[in-house]
Scaffold this active site. Structure first.
Site, mmCIF file in Angstrom:
data_model
loop_
_atom_site.group_PDB
_atom_site.id
_atom_site.type_symbol
_atom_site.label_atom_id
_atom_site.label_comp_id
_atom_site.label_asym_id
_atom_site.label_seq_id
_atom_site.Cartn_x
_atom_site.Cartn_y
_atom_site.Cartn_z
ATOM 1 N N LYS A 152 -17.365 -24.346 -17.619
ATOM 2 C CA LYS A 152 -18.128 -23.308 -18.177
ATOM 3 C C LYS A 152 -18.479 -22.350 -16.671
ATOM 4 O O LYS A 152 -19.281 -22.718 -15.937
ATOM 5 C CB LYS A 152 -19.200 -23.911 -18.598
ATOM 6 C CG LYS A 152 -19.977 -22.704 -19.409
ATOM 7 C CD LYS A 152 -21.360 -23.420 -20.273
ATOM 8 C CE LYS A 152 -22.102 -22.194 -20.914
ATOM 9 N NZ LYS A 152 -22.704 -21.411 -20.146
ATOM 10 N N ASP A 179 0.786 -1.240 -0.089
ATOM 11 C CA ASP A 179 0.025 0.068 0.006
ATOM 12 C C ASP A 179 0.855 1.069 -0.057
ATOM 13 O O ASP A 179 0.615 2.208 -0.702
ATOM 14 C CB ASP A 179 -1.025 -0.039 1.201
ATOM 15 C CG ASP A 179 -2.156 -0.880 1.067
ATOM 16 O OD1 ASP A 179 -2.397 -1.543 -0.027
ATOM 17 O OD2 ASP A 179 -2.808 -1.207 2.219
ATOM 18 N N GLU A 188 -13.030 -27.514 -20.630
ATOM 19 C CA GLU A 188 -12.875 -26.322 -19.659
ATOM 20 C C GLU A 188 -14.184 -26.131 -18.871
ATOM 21 O O GLU A 188 -15.237 -26.552 -19.276
ATOM 22 C CB GLU A 188 -12.643 -25.115 -20.490
ATOM 23 C CG GLU A 188 -11.590 -24.886 -21.508
ATOM 24 C CD GLU A 188 -11.635 -23.720 -22.526
ATOM 25 O OE1 GLU A 188 -12.485 -22.775 -22.274
ATOM 26 O OE2 GLU A 188 -10.879 -24.021 -23.440
ATOM 27 N N GLU A 221 -14.250 -14.564 -18.958
ATOM 28 C CA GLU A 221 -15.405 -14.625 -18.078
ATOM 29 C C GLU A 221 -15.091 -13.865 -16.924
ATOM 30 O O GLU A 221 -14.183 -14.057 -16.424
ATOM 31 C CB GLU A 221 -15.861 -16.039 -17.585
ATOM 32 C CG GLU A 221 -17.381 -16.263 -17.048
ATOM 33 C CD GLU A 221 -18.546 -16.139 -18.453
ATOM 34 O OE1 GLU A 221 -18.003 -16.232 -19.390
ATOM 35 O OE2 GLU A 221 -19.562 -16.592 -17.921
ATOM 36 N N LYS A 259 -14.096 -28.117 -26.547
ATOM 37 C CA LYS A 259 -13.821 -27.173 -27.936
ATOM 38 C C LYS A 259 -13.025 -28.102 -28.434
ATOM 39 O O LYS A 259 -11.869 -28.677 -28.160
ATOM 40 C CB LYS A 259 -12.902 -25.958 -27.439
ATOM 41 C CG LYS A 259 -13.841 -24.928 -26.514
ATOM 42 C CD LYS A 259 -13.249 -23.724 -26.262
ATOM 43 C CE LYS A 259 -13.980 -22.963 -25.360
ATOM 44 N NZ LYS A 259 -13.419 -21.589 -24.713
HETATM 45 S S1 IVH Z 1 -16.250 -20.249 -25.181
HETATM 46 C C1 IVH Z 1 -17.223 -19.952 -29.254
HETATM 47 N N1 IVH Z 1 -15.587 -21.079 -22.772
HETATM 48 O O1 IVH Z 1 -20.363 -19.351 -21.903
HETATM 49 C C2 IVH Z 1 -17.632 -20.050 -27.902
HETATM 50 N N2 IVH Z 1 -17.605 -19.810 -23.147
HETATM 51 O O2 IVH Z 1 -22.942 -19.728 -23.988
HETATM 52 C C3 IVH Z 1 -17.706 -18.616 -27.241
HETATM 53 N N3 IVH Z 1 -18.476 -19.488 -20.950
HETATM 54 O O3 IVH Z 1 -21.260 -16.287 -23.400
HETATM 55 C C4 IVH Z 1 -17.601 -19.320 -25.613
HETATM 56 N N4 IVH Z 1 -17.117 -20.384 -19.393
HETATM 57 O O4 IVH Z 1 -19.948 -16.369 -21.234
HETATM 58 C C5 IVH Z 1 -16.433 -20.200 -23.570
HETATM 59 N N5 IVH Z 1 -14.672 -22.037 -21.094
HETATM 60 C C6 IVH Z 1 -15.640 -21.116 -21.710
HETATM 61 C C7 IVH Z 1 -16.585 -20.444 -20.973
HETATM 62 C C8 IVH Z 1 -17.772 -19.786 -21.549
HETATM 63 C C9 IVH Z 1 -18.285 -19.725 -19.580
HETATM 64 C C10 IVH Z 1 -19.879 -18.611 -21.269
HETATM 65 C C11 IVH Z 1 -19.343 -17.485 -22.171
HETATM 66 C C12 IVH Z 1 -20.552 -17.424 -23.293
HETATM 67 C C13 IVH Z 1 -21.521 -18.574 -22.931
HETATM 68 C C14 IVH Z 1 -21.491 -19.519 -23.978
#
Ligand code: IVH
Length: 743
Positions: A125, A42, A123, A181, A319
């Site tokens: 979500k 700080d 990954e 995110e 993916k």
């Molecule tokens: S990829 C091309 N990876 O899920 C794909 N999305 O329904 C685009 N999200 O709006 C998203 N974790 O906010 C991706 N590991 C992750 C994710 C993720 C959360 C959310 C993201 C997106 C929604 C897709």
């Protein structure tokens, strides 16, 4: 950082400070391994801030000071995404996943690619908000929400306050858009809600809503009150030069191959590694699998871990790793063909709200509950749910007779989220539920103080609902710990008119208990003995147990340590009370007022007459002992069964410990509760001892000896030197790094 004499020239000093502060920020947030204490950090930060204010020409957009945020905005600007931000198709079963892979195989077959070599990146979500971060020449220039995928909102001012978003990326291409995110960790979410509830403000329903609200705040300082985090999961637009950007085209609305070329990677997993190497937070548990079976197994592992994570996830994203395959697969509508979301079973269900019930708390606050038509929510039957407080209830606008959405997540009490879709448009809806005019327990007229979200029953001391809450708190484990008396037994005693307050417990006889249902001679005598044994509890616990507004466990300890006797405490002025650690002015006024209440005074007098400890014995140094844990660095993580985070912190501080937020080799002990996440994992990896709440209590009573490995006292290291206790300048040793957790 190697120390050297600070530069005198302001420009040089500013540059130096930026580097030093950034270095320590990384150690803290990215490597979880701070080298300096919070105070030192700080001080450096403030020096830089002052220097930049005095010499505005030295201010730079990537200075760590720019995270703190400037003036509030009047509205959020719209941002058109250069590449649309896509969404994901869903799968819920192994068959659906296989169907996805089959569709991709067919599609690629038409493109002339047979037997594609699918590797899938798996990954979590994360349940937060999608964010696009744009860097130009390595500097963060804009952060935008997803919006409708085409047009989002500029939230740069708030994203700058997120500590794990780099403001500057060394070695970045001319244009780099990172996607990920924004979310709030469960721990932070709980802390925010605890603070809001303590201030009488309404609480947030879930982490996602809290994060979404924070990110759209116009004032970055308001956003900073809700600590946000970020996880990177991909890259959008990239260009090696500003001119190159215009040439982009392709699958995500841009070209995946472009990303590969510019970053020098061949697929998605490589991109994540690139992001990680360049300072972005990337989830450590991302994995790569090569078959549908392995993908399903990985999804199931995430589902199984879900309740133990430090953040909310609502599924898993799969993916296709290879960029060339991604490019060939392209998108259908808004969803890329090459990615899919494996959604977990919903933790919400829709059911009928039969009635809103109000219950009265220890100090008279009325809390609304929903009585529901029983419904199965992810495997558990739910028939009651919390509606938090009347402001939340009004905001959600749920009414008896509505079909409502119920959420059950992790270890929290089921909650009613909102009316089911279209329910609010029904013409025959009942009236809005209002807090009752009469207390549901004692029928005394209720009142609503202006600065509180709770209507309350002012009938202190006499309201049986309040008496029950106070008594069940008094006998509970964290307070006076009277075995054999729980909430049911206390209700029974109240019903029969045998007790009204804590002091009455000490007049009970075994004969009186024998007349109650469920007691035999043995159990009646046992309870009387347990009540008797509670006379030995220290003064601090009595103070906490009796139930005085604003006196939690820590404040009880601090008050006992400072005033030492009940007489001195009752004679104290609000100003004297406010000089106690952790007691603010408002708290002091409330505590003072309660202590002056003759009914409270009478309870203390009777407790003293019954032989309870209403002062700290001369010989007892514990409550005032602030050296017991001196030099010990402690990290708290997860939710403890009875202590709040704040209480545990205060108790540790009062005993002389240092409480920090990240685990490193220098951490002396990690105290882990429910849903402890990465910090617990890291402690285990580094061999840092881990304690649960009982262990913490022992630590606070007995000192660091509880951390010593059993039977380890005679052990010497192979080099013949005793485990580093004697040598460690930090003084947090005596802890063998190879020892098993102490509990
Ligand atoms: S990829 C091309 N990876 O899920 C794909 N999305 O329904 C685009 N999200 O709006 C998203 N974790 O906010 C991706 N590991 C992750 C994710 C993720 C959360 C959310 C993201 C997106 C929604 C897709």
């Amino acid at each position: 950082m190697s120390p050297s004499a600070p530069s005198k020239d302001p420009a040089a000093r500013a540059a130096e400070l930026r580097e030093i502060v950034e270095h320590h920020r990384k150690r803290y947030y990215e490597q979880d391994d701070p080298e300096i204490g919070d105070d030192e950090y700080d001080a450096l930060f403030r020096e830089l801030e002052t220097l930049e204010q005095e010499h505005p020409e030295l201010a730079r957009p990537d200075s760590p000071t720019q995270r703190v945020g400037g003036a509030p905005l009047s509205k959020l600007e719209k941002v058109r995404h250069e590449q649309p931000m896509l969404s994901l198709a869903n799968a819920r079963t192994a068959e659906e996943l296989q169907g996805w892979v089959d569709r991709m195989t067919t599609h690629l077959g038409r493109e002339g690619i047979t037997d594609p070599d699918f590797r899938f990146v798996v990954e979590p979500k994360i349940d937060g908000l999608a964010m696009s971060l744009r860097y130009e020449d390595g500097l963060l220039v804009r952060a935008a929400t997803r919006g409708d995928g085409e047009v989002g909102e500029d939230v740069t001012h708030n994203v700058r306050t997120i500590p794990d978003v780099p403001l500057h990326v060394e070695g970045a291409p001319a244009v780099l858009e990172v996607r990920g995110e924004v979310y709030i960790k469960l721990e932070d979410f709980r802390r925010v809600n605890e603070k809001r509830a303590a201030r009488g403000e309404s609480t947030f329903m879930n982490p996602r809503n809290s994060a979404a609200g924070a990110i759209r705040q116009l004032d970055p300082k308001a956003a900073k009150e809700r600590p946000l985090s970020f996880w990177a999961y991909g890259v959008g637009v990239v260009a090696a030069s500003a001119a190159g950007e215009a040439e982009q085209e392709g699958v995500q609305g841009g070209t995946a191959a472009g990303v590969g070329e510019v970053l020098g990677v061949s697929g998605h997993h490589g991109t994540l590694l690139w992001l990680k190497e360049h300072g972005f937070p990337v989830n450590e548990d991302v994995s790569v699998v090569a078959s549908v079976d392995d993908a399903v197994a990985a999804c199931e592992r995430w589902a199984e871990r879900r309740d133990r994570l430090a953040f909310e996830i609502d599924g898993v994203v799969l993916k296709v790793d290879d960029f060339e395959l991604q490019r060939r697969l392209g998108a259908v509508g808004r969803d890329p063909r090459w990615a899919i979301a494996w959604k977990f079973a919903p933790r919400t269900a829709v059911t009928l709200l039969k009635e809103v019930i109000w219950s009265v708390g220890k100090f008279g606050d009325l809390h609304p509950y929903a009585s529901l038509e029983p419904v199965n929510v992810s495997g558990v039957t739910v028939s009651q749910a919390t509606l938090h407080n009347e402001e939340d209830l009004a905001r959600k606008d749920v009414r008896p007779g509505d079909r409502v959405i119920v959420l059950r997540a992790g270890d929290v009490i089921p909650q009613v989220i909102s009316p089911a879709p279209h329910e609010a448009e029904r013409e025959d809806r009942g009236p809005k539920p209002a807090p009752p005019a009469l207390c549901p327990s004692c029928k005394h007229p209720t009142e609503k103080p202006e600065d509180s979200v709770f209507t309350r029953c002012p009938n202190r001391g006499r309201c049986p609902g309040q008496q029950w809450q106070l008594l069940r708190h008094y006998v509970s484990r964290g307070a006076m710990d009277i075995e054999g008396l729980g909430e049911k037994q206390v209700a029974q005693l109240l019903d029969k008119g045998l007790v009204r307050n804590a002091a009455d417990l000490y007049d009970l006889t075994a004969e009186q208990l024998l007349e109650l249902e469920g007691y035999g001679e043995v159990s009646a005598n046992r309870v009387i003995a347990a009540i008797d044994a509670s006379k030995e509890r220290p003064f601090a616990r009595v103070l906490f147990g009796v139930g005085i507004e604003e006196v939690g466990e820590i404040t009880g300890r601090n008050l006992a340590a400072r005033f030492r006797t009940i007489d001195a405490l009752r004679a104290a002025t609000p100003e004297q009370l406010a000089a106690t650690p952790g007691v603010g002015e408002k708290m002091a006024r409330i505590i003072h007022e309660r202590l002056q209440d003759p009914a409270v005074g009478e309870v203390f007098d009777r407790l003293r007459a019954a032989g309870l400890q209403l002062e700290v014995p001369q010989t007892e140094g514990d409550a005032g002992d602030n050296t017991l844990l001196e030099g010990l660095t402690v990290v708290l993580t997860g939710t403890l069964p009875s202590l709040t985070r704040e209480d545990a912190t205060q108790r540790l501080l009062a005993a002389g410990a240092r409480v920090t937020s990240s685990v490193s080799k220098k951490t002396g002990v990690v105290v882990a509760g429910e849903a402890a996440g990465s910090k617990l994992e890291k402690a285990e990896r580094l061999g840092v001892p881990v304690l649960d709440e009982d262990g913490l209590q022992r630590l606070l009573r007995e000192g660091p000896s509880v951390l010593e490995p059993v039977g380890g006292e005679d052990e010497t290291h192979p080099d013949g030197v005793a485990p580093d206790a004697a040598r460690d300048p930090e003084g947090d040793a005596g802890v063998d790094p190879d020892a098993p957790p102490a509990d």
